[in-house]
Structure formats: structure tokens, C-alpha cells
Design a protein around this motif. Structure first.
Motif, PDB file in Angstrom:
ATOM      1  N   SER A 141      -2.113  -3.557   1.233  1.00  0.00           N
ATOM      2  CA  SER A 141      -1.453  -2.251   1.163  1.00  0.00           C
ATOM      3  C   SER A 141      -1.457  -1.701  -0.254  1.00  0.00           C
ATOM      4  O   SER A 141      -1.678  -0.495  -0.473  1.00  0.00           O
ATOM      5  N   LEU A 142      -1.224  -2.568  -1.234  1.00  0.00           N
ATOM      6  CA  LEU A 142      -1.222  -2.112  -2.621  1.00  0.00           C
ATOM      7  C   LEU A 142      -2.613  -1.652  -3.058  1.00  0.00           C
ATOM      8  O   LEU A 142      -2.759  -0.652  -3.763  1.00  0.00           O
ATOM      9  N   VAL A 143      -3.645  -2.402  -2.644  1.00  0.00           N
ATOM     10  CA  VAL A 143      -5.007  -1.991  -2.975  1.00  0.00           C
ATOM     11  C   VAL A 143      -5.327  -0.643  -2.346  1.00  0.00           C
ATOM     12  O   VAL A 143      -5.907   0.255  -2.989  1.00  0.00           O
ATOM     13  N   MET A 144      -4.946  -0.468  -1.081  1.00  0.00           N
ATOM     14  CA  MET A 144      -5.195   0.809  -0.412  1.00  0.00           C
ATOM     15  C   MET A 144      -4.421   1.942  -1.073  1.00  0.00           C
ATOM     16  O   MET A 144      -4.903   3.079  -1.153  1.00  0.00           O
ATOM     17  N   LEU A 145      -3.200   1.641  -1.564  1.00  0.00           N
ATOM     18  CA  LEU A 145      -2.425   2.667  -2.262  1.00  0.00           C
ATOM     19  C   LEU A 145      -3.137   3.104  -3.536  1.00  0.00           C
ATOM     20  O   LEU A 145      -3.201   4.303  -3.843  1.00  0.00           O
ATOM     21  N   LEU A 146      -3.706   2.151  -4.276  1.00  0.00           N
ATOM     22  CA  LEU A 146      -4.435   2.485  -5.493  1.00  0.00           C
ATOM     23  C   LEU A 146      -5.683   3.323  -5.176  1.00  0.00           C
ATOM     24  O   LEU A 146      -6.003   4.285  -5.878  1.00  0.00           O
ATOM     25  N   VAL A 147      -6.395   2.927  -4.109  1.00  0.00           N
ATOM     26  CA  VAL A 147      -7.571   3.710  -3.699  1.00  0.00           C
ATOM     27  C   VAL A 147      -7.150   5.124  -3.290  1.00  0.00           C
ATOM     28  O   VAL A 147      -7.818   6.111  -3.630  1.00  0.00           O
ATOM     29  N   TYR A 148      -6.040   5.200  -2.578  1.00  0.00           N
ATOM     30  CA  TYR A 148      -5.516   6.498  -2.134  1.00  0.00           C
ATOM     31  C   TYR A 148      -5.166   7.382  -3.322  1.00  0.00           C
ATOM     32  O   TYR A 148      -5.538   8.567  -3.373  1.00  0.00           O
ATOM     33  N   LEU A 149      -4.466   6.819  -4.304  1.00  0.00           N
ATOM     34  CA  LEU A 149      -4.102   7.597  -5.488  1.00  0.00           C
ATOM     35  C   LEU A 149      -5.341   8.025  -6.265  1.00  0.00           C
ATOM     36  O   LEU A 149      -5.434   9.161  -6.741  1.00  0.00           O
ATOM     37  N   ASN A 150      -6.304   7.118  -6.396  1.00  0.00           N
ATOM     38  CA  ASN A 150      -7.534   7.460  -7.105  1.00  0.00           C
ATOM     39  C   ASN A 150      -8.287   8.579  -6.397  1.00  0.00           C
ATOM     40  O   ASN A 150      -8.794   9.512  -7.037  1.00  0.00           O
ATOM     41  N   ARG A 151      -8.346   8.500  -5.061  1.00  0.00           N
ATOM     42  CA  ARG A 151      -9.068   9.511  -4.296  1.00  0.00           C
ATOM     43  C   ARG A 151      -8.443  10.897  -4.470  1.00  0.00           C
ATOM     44  O   ARG A 151      -9.145  11.874  -4.763  1.00  0.00           O
ATOM     45  N   PHE A 152      -7.133  10.963  -4.333  1.00  0.00           N
ATOM     46  CA  PHE A 152      -6.519  12.278  -4.317  1.00  0.00           C
ATOM     47  C   PHE A 152      -6.295  12.845  -5.706  1.00  0.00           C
ATOM     48  O   PHE A 152      -6.245  14.064  -5.873  1.00  0.00           O
ATOM     49  N   THR A 153      -6.145  12.008  -6.722  1.00  0.00           N
ATOM     50  CA  THR A 153      -6.053  12.561  -8.070  1.00  0.00           C
ATOM     51  C   THR A 153      -7.392  13.127  -8.527  1.00  0.00           C
ATOM     52  O   THR A 153      -7.442  14.037  -9.366  1.00  0.00           O
TER      53      THR A 153
END
Length: 427
Positions: A141-153
Motif C-alpha cells: 500500500s505504501l509503495v502504491m501510495l508513492l506511485v500514486y503521488l508521483n503520477r499525479f504530481t
């Protein structure tokens, strides 16, 4: 019987829904939790005490709830930015983002997985395997959160959104052309447009045309030996009571208008499934917002023009028809659908940006470079429309810049707007 239009709209709802996949994640988390309880068994070094397992699972439950709230907050911020500085129409594409739905589903599934284990902890029963898996799920979940933040920023910048919208629109354009290729596409004059219809199908509720069941229309026309004419193109808003379909030919047609109307999907707004011009509409909206007095960012408008140009180049090399006359296997005309011409695509991509951006030297120069590029690339018969827009741009510059020096600068072709090498010189 469910109509094709209902199934189409149901598919639209599922693709844009932000809750269906997370709810499935909740159910999967419960199921996996029960499986982990049933097959529990780990090496001795991986065992937990009752207090440790309770503390770990309690922390995971709280963390997942907090992360869900965090992602929802980001979603609200995205909506505010998109509607304020980009284009509200872009939200139709953003709602389909699979990464956001997958992140929400993972968080929700981890929450229910940990909660399922937590309620079964007893003095002599500790789900060691489940606690270990829950810890791994938190790491994922933490890895996916980082990917999510990277994608949307990165992807919330206007130029990144413009690139995504352009690629989506070109995919739709290619798909629609391939779909038309599987049908028998006749000459535009194959069905006389002035023939008198034997029956008309009215629009009952009104709405924007979101899609057409082309195969169903052809099948119905063959079955009843008639020609069906869709009076509005995809993307048009049809008011209640207006004619939605015309039936030409023999009167042997279904008496129930609802079944015929069910071959045309109507909704509250346009969608991109069968409407590549909707992508161009979004691109123009983003550029116009950048040129507004509230934003005043001509550089972003120039960056969006890069993607508008790429889109128009692809359209300019495509086979377009003002009327799509589709026939059956014998070549007899069966369905007539209104299409979009090259001139309409060009007007959509250029007119508003010229009107709102004529006061910016940067926009005028980049717009001229785009038109010069189209003039050299599109087929000969489509260059008349491009020359027309060049003439309109010249007239707009003439009105806006009475000073000869600035007028010369505005009439210089520059692919970077300002700072790039001139590609055509002053006109």
C-alpha cells in the motif's frame, strides 16, 4: 429487455465510478482474511503474541482509514484544480484513472483484511500468517501510495494533461476509423439526403448523443428493408421532442419507437468513446483557460497548441466524411450517420484560441507556425481551409497591433512562440 443505450450508459457509469472497485476490494479483503485464518501456519520465528498481533492489526486498521481519507482529499483537490484552471470536461477522463481506483481498492482491502483478523484474536489463537500478510499488504500500500503521488504530481500539469487527452483522442479516432472499415462504407451520395422519411423516431428525454450502436442499426435496417438516418452526430445535444432517427424506404419498420431509440445512447454530457472531437474540445478549453485574464499563462497555451497541432496533423491525414453511408454485405445503403469534416476539426482547434490569444505575441507566432505546418502537410484539397485561417489570423493581428514593428513580430512563425527559430518569416 435492456436496450443497447442502457448497456452503454451502464458501461460509462462503471468506467467513471470511483466506488465500485474499492467496494470489491473490501469484499476481497474479507475473503482473504477468512482464508488466512483457515490455513494459518508459519515457522516458529514468525509467530506473534496476542498483544503484538492486536497492536499491529489495530495500527494497520487505523492507518488504512487515514490513507483512504488522504487519497480522497487529493481527489477533491484535483477536482478543484481541474474545474478552476484546466477544463471541467477533463474530469470525464480523470474519473477513469485506474491507478486511483486500484489504490483505493488496495487500502480498503487491507483494512477489511486486518479487521477480519483482529476480531478473531484470542488468548490461544493468534493468526500469525494473517498478521505477516497484513504487514506485507501495508508495504504494498505504501509503495502504491508513492506511485500514486508521483503520477499525479507530474500528470496534473497542463502539458501532461494535454498529452494524455491528445493520445486518448487519437486512439478513439483510429478506433472509429477501423470500426467504419469493418462496415461497408459507401459514397456520401449513395443515399439521397432529401428523400422523405416514412417514419420518425422522436427523442423523449433529451441529452447529448454519447454513442451509436452502428451494428445494431445496420441489422435493424436489413431486417426491415429500410434505411435509418441518425439526424444528429455524436456529441450533439438533442432536445426533447426533436427527431432522433428517420426511417426511409418501405414502411415495414418496428412500431415501437423506444426500441429504435435504444440504439442511440443519450446522456447529460459528451463522452469520448465515439467522439474524437471531444478530445480536441478539451485541449482548446485548457488553452483558452490559460489565456484568460484570471490565469494569464500564454506559455501553457503554446504548450497545449503543440498537442493540438499533433492532433490536427493526424486528422488532416485521415479519411473524413461529412456523411457516413454504411451498407450491408450486398452494398445497399442501410445507415446514414453525420460525420465531421476537416474544416470542422480545424475550426474547433483554431478559432477560439485565435480570438482569445490574438493579444499575445507568443500565441500568434505559435499559431502561425502550426498553420504553416498544416499547410505543408495536409492534402491539397484541405489546404484551402488552412489558408482561410491564416487570412483570419492576419486580419486579427492587423487589428490588434497597429504598430508596424510589433505587427511584424506577431506575423512571424515561431514554433516556440518566442525564442525559437523562425520557420517562415514575416508575411
Amino acid at each position: 429487455m435492456l436496450t443497447w443505450a442502457f448497456r452503454f450508459q451502464l458501461g460509462q457509469y462503471v468506467r467513471t465510478s470511483l466506488w465500485i472497485l474499492p467496494v470489491l476490494g473490501l469484499a476481497v479483503g474479507v475473503l482473504l482474511g477468512e482464508i488466512a485464518l483457515a490455513v494459518d501456519g508459519v515457522p516458529a520465528g514468525w509467530r506473534y503474541t496476542e498483544m503484538t498481533a492486536t497492536g499491529v492489526l489495530t495500527a494497520i486498521v487505523g492507518a488504512m482509514v487515514a490513507l483512504l481519507g488522504f487519497v480522497v482529499t487529493i481527489g477533491v483537490l484535483v477536482v478543484q484544480q481541474a474545474t478552476g484552471t484546466l477544463s471541467p470536461r477533463y474530469m470525464r477522463l480523470w474519473y477513469r484513472n485506474r491507478l486511483q481506483k486500484l489504490v483505493l481498492a488496495t487500502f480498503a482491502g487491507t483494512f477489511t483484511f486486518a479487521f477480519t483478523l483482529l476480531r478473531r484474536i484470542e488468548a490461544e489463537t493468534v493468526p500469525d500468517l494473517g498478521v505477516t500478510v497484513a504487514g506485507l499488504a501495508v508495504a504494498v500500500s505504501l509503495v502504491m501510495l508513492l506511485v500514486y503521488l508521483n503520477r499525479f504530481t507530474h500528470d496534473l500539469r497542463p502539458v501532461a494533461i494535454a498529452d494524455q487527452v491528445r493520445r486518448t483522442g487519437l486512439n478513439v479516432l483510429a478506433t472509429s476509423l477501423r470500426r467504419a472499415g469493418r462496415a461497408v462504407l459507401l459514397q456520401e451520395h449513395a443515399h439521397p439526403p432529401d428523400s422523405v422519411p416514412t417514419k420518425t423516431v422522436p427523442c423523449t428525454g433529451g441529452g447529448a448523443v454519447q454513442g451509436l450502436d452502428v451494428a445494431g442499426l445496420i441489422t435493424t435496417a436489413v431486417r426491415h428493408d429500410c434505411i435509418l438516418v441518425v439526424t444528429h452526430r455524436v456529441g450533439d445535444f438533442v432536445p426533447p421532442g426533436a427527431v432522433l432517427l428517420e426511417v426511409h424506404g418501405t414502411p415495414r419498420v418496428p412500431q415501437e419507437s423506444r426500441r429504435l431509440a435504444g440504439l442511440v445512447a443519450l446522456g447529460a454530457e459528451r463522452t469520448i468513446e465515439q467522439d474524437p472531437a471531444f478530445a480536441l474540445r478539451i485541449l482548446v478549453d485548457i488553452a483558452v483557460r490559460a489565456l484568460s485574464a484570471a490565469v494569464n499563462d500564454p506559455t501553457s497555451a503554446v504548450q497545449v497548441l503543440n498537442h493540438i497541432e499533433a492532433f490536427l496533423h493526424a486528422v488532416g491525414r485521415s479519411e473524413l466524411h461529412g456523411r457516413h453511408v454504411l451498407g450491408d454485405e450486398r452494398g445497399a445503403p442501410r445507415v446514414v450517420v453525420a460525420g465531421r469534416s476537416w474544416e470542422e476539426y480545424l475550426d474547433l482547434g483554431v478559432t477560439e484560441i485565435r480570438e482569445y490569444g490574438v493579444g499575445s505575441l507568443q500565441v500568434c507566432r505559435r499559431l502561425r507556425a502550426m498553420l504553416d505546418g498544416l499547410l505543408a502537410d495536409v492534402p491539397q484539397e484541405r489546404r484551402v481551409a488552412v489558408r482561410g485561417h491564416l487570412a483570419l489570423l492576419d486580419a486579427a493581428v492587423e487589428r490588434e497591433f497597429p504598430d508596424a514593428i510589433r505587427r511584424t513580430l506577431a506575423r512571424t512563425s515561431d514554433r516556440q512562440g518566442i525564442g525559437g527559430a523562425s520557420s517562415g518569416g514575416a508575411r
